[in-house]
Design a protein around this motif. Structure first.
Motif, PDB file in Angstrom:
ATOM      1  N   ASP A 140       0.734  -1.164  -0.163  1.00 24.26           N
ATOM      2  CA  ASP A 140       0.075   0.056  -0.141  1.00 24.26           C
ATOM      3  C   ASP A 140       1.019   1.252  -0.064  1.00 24.26           C
ATOM      4  O   ASP A 140       0.753   2.047  -0.842  1.00 24.26           O
ATOM      5  N   GLN A 151      -1.644   1.908 -11.034  1.00 28.78           N
ATOM      6  CA  GLN A 151      -2.086   0.596 -10.910  1.00 28.78           C
ATOM      7  C   GLN A 151      -1.478  -0.571 -11.726  1.00 28.78           C
ATOM      8  O   GLN A 151      -1.148  -1.622 -11.307  1.00 28.78           O
ATOM      9  N   LYS A 182      -7.482 -10.148  -0.227  1.00 26.19           N
ATOM     10  CA  LYS A 182      -8.562  -9.086   0.035  1.00 26.19           C
ATOM     11  C   LYS A 182      -7.907  -7.724   0.184  1.00 26.19           C
ATOM     12  O   LYS A 182      -8.529  -6.721  -0.316  1.00 26.19           O
ATOM     13  N   LYS A 183      -6.649  -7.503   0.630  1.00 23.80           N
ATOM     14  CA  LYS A 183      -5.786  -6.305   0.638  1.00 23.80           C
ATOM     15  C   LYS A 183      -5.415  -5.860  -0.794  1.00 23.80           C
ATOM     16  O   LYS A 183      -5.565  -4.718  -1.205  1.00 23.80           O
ATOM     17  N   LYS A 184      -5.169  -6.791  -1.574  1.00 24.05           N
ATOM     18  CA  LYS A 184      -4.814  -6.492  -2.856  1.00 24.05           C
ATOM     19  C   LYS A 184      -6.034  -5.933  -3.824  1.00 24.05           C
ATOM     20  O   LYS A 184      -6.003  -4.927  -4.503  1.00 24.05           O
ATOM     21  N   LYS A 185      -7.276  -6.549  -3.512  1.00 26.78           N
ATOM     22  CA  LYS A 185      -8.572  -5.991  -4.187  1.00 26.78           C
ATOM     23  C   LYS A 185      -8.874  -4.814  -3.757  1.00 26.78           C
ATOM     24  O   LYS A 185      -9.192  -3.975  -4.525  1.00 26.78           O
ATOM     25  N   ALA A 186      -8.571  -4.543  -2.664  1.00 23.97           N
ATOM     26  CA  ALA A 186      -8.927  -3.153  -1.835  1.00 23.97           C
ATOM     27  C   ALA A 186      -7.941  -2.122  -2.526  1.00 23.97           C
ATOM     28  O   ALA A 186      -8.393  -1.224  -2.842  1.00 23.97           O
ATOM     29  N   ARG A 187      -6.974  -2.339  -2.655  1.00 23.98           N
ATOM     30  CA  ARG A 187      -5.651  -1.421  -3.453  1.00 23.98           C
ATOM     31  C   ARG A 187      -6.281  -1.142  -4.864  1.00 23.98           C
ATOM     32  O   ARG A 187      -6.351   0.053  -5.166  1.00 23.98           O
ATOM     33  N   ARG A 188      -6.608  -1.981  -5.370  1.00 24.06           N
ATOM     34  CA  ARG A 188      -7.203  -1.924  -6.939  1.00 24.06           C
ATOM     35  C   ARG A 188      -8.299  -1.115  -7.019  1.00 24.06           C
ATOM     36  O   ARG A 188      -8.652  -0.309  -7.583  1.00 24.06           O
ATOM     37  N   LYS A 189      -9.306  -1.362  -5.971  1.00 25.24           N
ATOM     38  CA  LYS A 189     -10.504  -0.747  -6.073  1.00 25.24           C
ATOM     39  C   LYS A 189     -10.306   0.905  -5.584  1.00 25.24           C
ATOM     40  O   LYS A 189     -11.087   1.586  -5.904  1.00 25.24           O
ATOM     41  N   ARG A 190      -9.188   1.076  -4.605  1.00 25.24           N
ATOM     42  CA  ARG A 190      -8.863   2.453  -4.559  1.00 25.24           C
ATOM     43  C   ARG A 190      -8.601   3.126  -5.689  1.00 25.24           C
ATOM     44  O   ARG A 190      -8.693   4.265  -5.986  1.00 25.24           O
ATOM     45  N   LYS A 193     -11.101   4.059  -7.987  1.00 28.12           N
ATOM     46  CA  LYS A 193     -11.898   5.059  -7.817  1.00 28.12           C
ATOM     47  C   LYS A 193     -11.053   6.284  -7.998  1.00 28.12           C
ATOM     48  O   LYS A 193     -12.033   7.469  -8.412  1.00 28.12           O
TER      49      LYS A 193
END
Length: 254
Positions: A140, A151, A182-190, A193
């Motif tokens: 992160d 990304q 889960k953490k990787k997906k959250a980073r991609r989502k941010r 966005k």
């Protein structure tokens, strides 16, 4: 009040090197870079909430004027004193102009040219490895701090890091090797966005060409790292700062 006393009052240290967060053996390039980073934090335009920002900024300018002058620095290193009567300190100088002379604004073309040369270079590899070690594998922070990084660049950065781990150049940090999906997906989502917000802002402002899009991307990226003074734009300004130095003052008195 002399420069050393002002440093003690404003920065809680009369040691010029400590104020910049460097040691006495620091080279000219390191001194310049550290001055830039510290001065950014107290620049009147960037720290409007600090009533002492202008004074701190001016004192930092004088501090750098001393350490960037070979003879004045030698006197300070040997005797621990500063020649307050030197031209660099005694003249009525606009320290904002002095700062901008050292660190002129970069252009979009500068950024594009730098990015083309930087990606895939040895310099990028060293920077990425340094970030990996500094942040103990926290992707992160690494992706937020790496220059010219989006990304789409994350797999490439991970490849650089993994190769360094495999060759035992650096140790293996669980934060990197055992990072959850889960953490990787959250980073991609941010990241997605932020990209969408930048695109929406671009449409609202009527920007369309490549340069405008790049500027918007930089602004958005800078906004998301507003607490990080070692950001993409700050590092680029440092790398592209002019080589010319201000005129030297008179020789320091011994």
């Amino acid at each position: 009040m002399g420069l050393l006393e002002r440093c003690e009052e404003l920065f809680k240290s009369s040691n010029l090197y400590e104020v910049l967060g460097i040691n006495k053996e620091a080279r000219e390039k390191e001194i310049r870079r550290s001055y830039y980073k510290v001065s950014l934090k107290v620049h009147p335009d960037r720290a409007p909430e600090d009533p002492l920002a202008t004074e701190k900024f001016q004192v930092l300018g004088k501090l750098y004027a001393v350490l960037s002058d070979t003879e004045q620095r030698a006197v300070y290193d040997e005797q621990g004193v500063v020649d307050e009567e030197s031209d660099a300190l005694s003249q009525d100088r606009c320290w904002e102009d002095y700062w901008r002379l050292l660190f002129p604004k970069i252009t979009v073309q500068d950024i594009l040219e730098f990015e083309n040369k930087y990606k895939g270079s040895d310099e990028e590899r060293k920077d990425v490895i340094q970030l990996y070690v500094q942040h103990q594998g926290n992707m992160d922070v690494i992706t937020a701090s790496a220059m010219c990084c989006s990304q789409e660049d994350e797999p490439r950065l991970c490849g650089i890091i993994q190769a360094a781990i495999d060759s035992e150049e650096v140790q293996s940090f669980p934060a990197f090797t055992k990072e959850s999906d889960k953490k990787k997906k959250a980073r991609r989502k941010r990241a997605n966005k932020e990209r969408q917000e930048a695109e929406e802002m671009q449409k609202e402002m009527g920007l369309g060409d490549e340069d405008d899009s790049l500027v918007m991307m930089l602004q958005q990226k800078q906004k998301s790292r507003e607490q990080n003074f070692n950001s993409f734009l700050s590092d680029l300004e440092t790398k592209y700062s002019k080589k010319s130095e201000p005129q030297k003052g008179k020789k320091s008195k011994k």
